[in-house]
Design an enzyme around this catalytic site. Sequence first.
Site, short mmCIF file in Angstrom:
data_model
loop_
_atom_site.label_atom_id
_atom_site.label_comp_id
_atom_site.label_asym_id
_atom_site.label_seq_id
_atom_site.Cartn_x
_atom_site.Cartn_y
_atom_site.Cartn_z
N GLY A 111 0.83 -1.05 0.03
CA GLY A 111 -0.27 -0.45 0.00
C GLY A 111 0.78 1.12 -0.18
N ARG A 161 4.35 5.60 1.90
CA ARG A 161 4.76 6.52 2.56
C ARG A 161 4.65 8.38 1.34
NH1 ARG A 161 11.29 6.60 0.46
NH2 ARG A 161 10.96 4.21 -1.15
N GLY A 190 7.43 6.31 6.42
CA GLY A 190 6.53 6.60 6.02
C GLY A 190 7.62 8.43 5.40
N ASP A 195 3.62 -4.03 -8.43
CA ASP A 195 3.20 -3.15 -7.52
C ASP A 195 4.19 -1.20 -7.94
OD1 ASP A 195 5.05 -4.21 -6.05
OD2 ASP A 195 5.27 -2.86 -4.72
N ASP A 215 7.60 5.49 -9.99
CA ASP A 215 8.80 4.62 -8.32
C ASP A 215 10.20 4.69 -8.87
OD1 ASP A 215 6.47 4.92 -6.68
OD2 ASP A 215 6.69 2.45 -6.48
P1 AMP Z 1 9.11 0.38 -3.28
O1 AMP Z 1 9.85 0.42 -3.24
O2 AMP Z 1 9.53 2.15 -3.17
O3 AMP Z 1 8.46 -0.07 -4.50
O4 AMP Z 1 8.01 0.33 -1.53
C1 AMP Z 1 7.50 -0.97 -1.07
C2 AMP Z 1 6.39 -0.93 -0.19
O5 AMP Z 1 7.63 -0.51 0.81
C3 AMP Z 1 6.07 0.19 -0.21
O6 AMP Z 1 4.22 0.08 -0.53
C4 AMP Z 1 5.93 1.64 -0.11
O7 AMP Z 1 5.17 2.03 -0.03
C5 AMP Z 1 7.07 1.16 0.64
N1 AMP Z 1 7.85 1.93 1.91
C6 AMP Z 1 9.38 2.50 1.12
N2 AMP Z 1 9.90 2.54 2.20
C7 AMP Z 1 8.91 3.15 3.26
C8 AMP Z 1 9.10 4.14 4.39
N3 AMP Z 1 10.24 5.01 3.79
N4 AMP Z 1 8.32 4.52 4.65
C9 AMP Z 1 7.10 3.61 4.47
N5 AMP Z 1 6.49 2.82 3.67
C10 AMP Z 1 7.69 2.56 2.82
MG MG Z 2 6.78 1.11 -5.17
#
Ligand code: AMP
Ligand code: MG
Length: 480
Positions: free
Chosen positions: A87, A90, A123, A251, A261
Amino acid sequence: MKTLSWNNPWLQLPDCFHQSVQPVPLDNPYFAHCNPYAAQLLGLPVEQLTTETALRCFNGNGLLPGTSPIASVYAGHQFGIFTSPLGDGRAILLGEVQRENGIRYEIQLKGAGITPYSRTLDGRCPLGSAIREYLGSEALAGLGIPSTRSLCLLAGGTEIRREHISTAAILVRMARSHIRFGHFEYFHHRGDFDNVKILAGFVIEQLFPELLNEPAAQRPMRLLETIVERSARLLAGWQSAGFTHGVINTDNMTVYGDTLDFGPFGFMEAYDPEFLPNPGDDLNRYQFDQQPEIGRWNCLALAEAMSSLLPGRTIPAKLLRLYRQNYSRHFLLRMRQKLGLAAEHPDDAGLVDGLLETLRNGGIDYSVFFRRLAEFDEPGKNRELFALTKEPAVLTGWLNSYRDRLILEKTSGQERRNLMNQVNPCYVLRGHLLNKAINCAEQGDLREFHRLFTLVQKPFEEQQDMAFYSLPQTEELLPV
Ligand code: AMP
Ligand code: MG
C-alpha cells in the site's frame, strides 16, 4: 494555487480501497525546486507554485479546499513473489486537479509521513532518493517516454535515520493515475471479485472513457488490451533510451503506462545488455535485456488479476501475442527514428540487431554514439565515431550496411541530421552526474541538481560550455 480546481475521485470507491490520512509536515520547509514545466501541465502559473500557500499545502500545514488526503491499499509481485497487502506506505494522495480542457492529474506527496500501510517504516523519503526520482522522471519525460512527473520538491529541518542521518524531503509528484497493477492483484487474490469489477469500471471511467462505447461485456477485455498495449509501448521507450528501471515489480507499474517509483534506476553508458543498476537484485531479474519479457510477465499477472471479468474466466492467448507485437512495433519505430530512417524497410530490424551487437562488442557509449552518427560521412567526422569503439572492424561492417540503407531514404543528409538530433539526447542522466548532484545537495548545495534538471528537461539542445555533462565518466574532460 487559487486557480486550481481540486477534488478526489478515489472517494467514489468503497472504503476498503483507501484510508484517510493526514500528512506530517517537515520542520522549516522550503522549496528545493519548483518545476515550471509540470506546473504548466496543470495550467498553474509558476508564480503561484512558488508561494507560501503552495508550500504550506504541499507540506501538509494548510490543506486546500477540495483536497482530501488518502493512502490506498495494493499488493504486488515483488521479484516474482506475491506479497499482500502492500500500500501507499510513504505516499499520500491529496486529490486531483482538473484543468479546463478536461485533463486531470492526481497529486501525491511522497515522504509526508506514516500511513496505515507504512508497516515498521517511517513514511519519509530521504532528500537523495527524492532527487533521484525528481530527475529520473523529468529525464524520461524530456525524452518523450511516459512517466509520472515531479511538480516540486520540499526539504527542511526534519532529519531521518538511514545508513546515516539524512534530510527528509517531500516529493510532490503528479500522474494521470497512480493505480497500479497491484491494486487489481490485491482484490483478486482475496477472492473479492466484486471490487475487481468496481476498480475496472473506475479505471475505464477515469482514464479510458472511450471504452464506454464498447458493449459492457467486452469492456474488461478491451481495458486489459489497452493496458497491455500501453505497457509494451512503455517498455519499448525504456529499451530505446537505454533505461533500466531496476525494480519493475507489479506494484511499480501503473495501468496508465507511466514509469513509476524511481529507485535504483540507471541510464546506460557503454552499451551492455546485462546492465543492472540495482545492486540488490541478486538474480539479475531486472537487468536491462530482461525488461521487455518482465513487462510481459507483469501483464500476465494483471490479466490473472482481472480474469474474473473475462469471458470464461480465461486469459486469451492473443493477449500475450498483443504485448510482443506492440513491443516490437514501438521499439522498431523508436530505433528507426534514432537512426534517422524515415522510410520503412523489411531489413530494418536486422540493421538494429546488428547495431546493438556492434555497440556491445565495441563497448560504445549508447547516447554519444547516436549524436555522432548524425554526422556520419561528413568530412572528418567518421573519426569521432571510431574513437568510441574498441572494435573498429566490427563498426566498419555495420556502418557499411547503414550507408547502403541510407540510399533508400528520400531525405537529405541535413534533414536526417536534424531529425536525429531531435530524438537522440545530448544529455542523459548518467549515474555519476546524478550521484554528484545528490552528494552536493546533501551538503546543502543544490546547484548541480538544478543544473541537471535544466539539461535533462531539454536533452536534445546542446548548451554552451556543458560538454562535460554530455560525456561518459571515463572521458578525460574536467568540468569548467
Ligand atoms: P518501493 O520499493 O519504493 O516500491 O516500496 C515498496 C513498499 O514499501 C511500498 O508499499 C512502499 O509504500 C513501502 N515503503 C518503502 N519505503 C517506505 C518508508 N520509508 N516508509 C513507509 N513505507 C515505505
Ligand atoms: Mg513502489
